[in-house]
Write a protein that holds these residues in place. Structure first.
Motif, mmCIF file in Angstrom:
data_model
loop_
_atom_site.group_PDB
_atom_site.id
_atom_site.type_symbol
_atom_site.label_atom_id
_atom_site.label_comp_id
_atom_site.label_asym_id
_atom_site.label_seq_id
_atom_site.Cartn_x
_atom_site.Cartn_y
_atom_site.Cartn_z
ATOM 1 N N ALA A 28 0.844 -1.201 0.000
ATOM 2 C CA ALA A 28 0.000 0.000 0.000
ATOM 3 C C ALA A 28 0.877 1.247 0.000
ATOM 4 N N PHE A 29 1.130 1.732 -1.174
ATOM 5 C CA PHE A 29 2.112 2.801 -1.399
ATOM 6 C C PHE A 29 1.882 4.008 -0.499
ATOM 7 N N ASP A 30 0.654 4.413 -0.306
ATOM 8 C CA ASP A 30 0.361 5.642 0.437
ATOM 9 C C ASP A 30 0.640 5.529 1.929
ATOM 10 N N TYR A 31 0.839 4.323 2.429
ATOM 11 C CA TYR A 31 0.937 4.129 3.864
ATOM 12 C C TYR A 31 2.375 4.017 4.394
ATOM 13 N N TYR A 32 3.360 4.066 3.512
ATOM 14 C CA TYR A 32 4.730 3.831 3.945
ATOM 15 C C TYR A 32 5.682 4.919 3.454
ATOM 16 N N ALA A 33 6.653 5.203 4.311
ATOM 17 C CA ALA A 33 7.704 6.136 3.929
ATOM 18 C C ALA A 33 8.611 5.491 2.885
ATOM 19 N N ILE A 51 10.885 10.570 2.275
ATOM 20 C CA ILE A 51 9.587 11.231 2.362
ATOM 21 C C ILE A 51 8.624 10.336 3.117
ATOM 22 N N SER A 52 7.895 10.917 4.054
ATOM 23 C CA SER A 52 6.974 10.116 4.856
ATOM 24 C C SER A 52 5.719 9.792 4.053
ATOM 25 N N SER A 53 4.883 8.936 4.613
ATOM 26 C CA SER A 53 3.688 8.497 3.902
ATOM 27 C C SER A 53 2.676 9.626 3.792
ATOM 28 N N PHE A 54 1.763 9.476 2.834
ATOM 29 C CA PHE A 54 0.683 10.444 2.704
ATOM 30 C C PHE A 54 -0.187 10.442 3.952
ATOM 31 N N HIS A 55 -0.234 9.323 4.648
ATOM 32 C CA HIS A 55 -1.094 9.223 5.826
ATOM 33 C C HIS A 55 -0.361 9.639 7.098
ATOM 34 N N SER A 56 0.846 10.105 6.936
ATOM 35 C CA SER A 56 1.556 10.766 8.022
ATOM 36 C C SER A 56 1.465 12.261 7.736
ATOM 37 N N ASP A 57 2.542 12.975 7.706
ATOM 38 C CA ASP A 57 2.454 14.405 7.409
ATOM 39 C C ASP A 57 3.109 14.767 6.079
ATOM 40 N N GLY A 58 3.585 13.752 5.350
ATOM 41 C CA GLY A 58 4.215 14.017 4.064
ATOM 42 C C GLY A 58 5.519 14.770 4.169
ATOM 43 N N LEU A 102 8.679 -1.270 5.444
ATOM 44 C CA LEU A 102 7.393 -1.930 5.645
ATOM 45 C C LEU A 102 7.173 -2.328 7.111
ATOM 46 N N ALA A 103 8.209 -2.351 7.907
ATOM 47 C CA ALA A 103 8.072 -2.679 9.324
ATOM 48 C C ALA A 103 7.758 -1.453 10.166
ATOM 49 N N ARG A 104 7.779 -0.301 9.550
ATOM 50 C CA ARG A 104 7.503 0.962 10.264
ATOM 51 C C ARG A 104 8.312 1.049 11.552
ATOM 52 N N ARG A 105 9.635 0.895 11.407
ATOM 53 C CA ARG A 105 10.512 0.848 12.574
ATOM 54 C C ARG A 105 10.850 2.221 13.123
ATOM 55 N N PHE A 106 10.621 3.266 12.330
ATOM 56 C CA PHE A 106 11.148 4.556 12.695
ATOM 57 C C PHE A 106 10.042 5.567 13.004
ATOM 58 N N ALA A 107 10.278 6.360 14.054
ATOM 59 C CA ALA A 107 9.302 7.373 14.453
ATOM 60 C C ALA A 107 9.412 8.629 13.594
ATOM 61 N N THR A 108 10.587 8.843 13.016
ATOM 62 C CA THR A 108 10.793 10.056 12.212
ATOM 63 C C THR A 108 11.384 9.694 10.867
ATOM 64 N N ILE A 109 11.175 10.569 9.914
ATOM 65 C CA ILE A 109 11.719 10.348 8.582
ATOM 66 C C ILE A 109 13.236 10.504 8.605
ATOM 67 N N GLN A 110 13.729 11.311 9.532
ATOM 68 C CA GLN A 110 15.176 11.469 9.673
ATOM 69 C C GLN A 110 15.831 10.153 10.090
ATOM 70 N N ALA A 111 15.160 9.422 10.981
ATOM 71 C CA ALA A 111 15.695 8.138 11.440
ATOM 72 C C ALA A 111 15.734 7.125 10.306
ATOM 73 N N MET A 112 14.702 7.115 9.472
ATOM 74 C CA MET A 112 14.703 6.189 8.336
ATOM 75 C C MET A 112 15.837 6.526 7.383
ATOM 76 N N CYS A 113 16.089 7.803 7.190
ATOM 77 C CA CYS A 113 17.142 8.219 6.281
ATOM 78 C C CYS A 113 18.536 7.947 6.842
ATOM 79 N N ALA A 114 18.616 7.678 8.119
ATOM 80 C CA ALA A 114 19.911 7.346 8.714
ATOM 81 C C ALA A 114 20.228 5.860 8.582
ATOM 82 N N VAL A 115 19.177 5.032 8.479
ATOM 83 C CA VAL A 115 19.376 3.586 8.523
ATOM 84 C C VAL A 115 18.949 2.885 7.243
#
Length: 130
Positions: A28-33, A51-58, A102-115
């Protein structure tokens, strides 16, 4: 089956531009960073932009080295994430990968971009050279 397919890489002169595309399927493309990473020869893979999901803050995040030059965007109708790259420099050379968490491990988009995410594409080569 989850797939991320990158395209748009190539050889470009310094100061030039490229637009990379990442077409996503199988989730589900819209639900994941989603993010872009790159790996230069002899270096570790690094986060470029996410970029975060559309269902977050984008919200978006950029590495300091690309701020003001690169722009990330999403097209929900096409299940595609773009990376618009302007004022390219030789140090931007590398293989660019698309990733999603897909595991939604990160609280922030910055954290995802670090790992990075749980799923990765095969990458597209970008070479900036005169």
């Amino acid at each position: 089956q989850v797939q991320l397919v990158e395209s748009g890489g190539g050889l470009v002169q310094p100061g030039g531009s490229l637009r990379l595309s990442c077409v996503a399927s199988g989730f589900a493309f819209d639900y994941y960073a989603i993010g872009w990473f790159r790996q230069a020869p002899g270096k570790e893979r690094e986060g470029v932009s996410c970029i975060s999901s559309f269902h977050s803050d984008g919200s978006t995040h950029y590495a300091d080295s690309v701020k003001g030059r690169f722009t990330i965007s999403k097209n929900s109708a096409e299940n595609t994430v773009y990376l618009h790259m302007n004022s390219l420099k030789p140090e931007d050379t590398g293989v660019y990968y698309c990733t999603t968490d897909l595991a939604r491990r990160f609280a922030t988009i910055q954290a995802m971009c670090a790992v990075g995410g749980t799923n990765w594409g095969q990458g597209t080569q970008v070479t900036v050279s005169s």
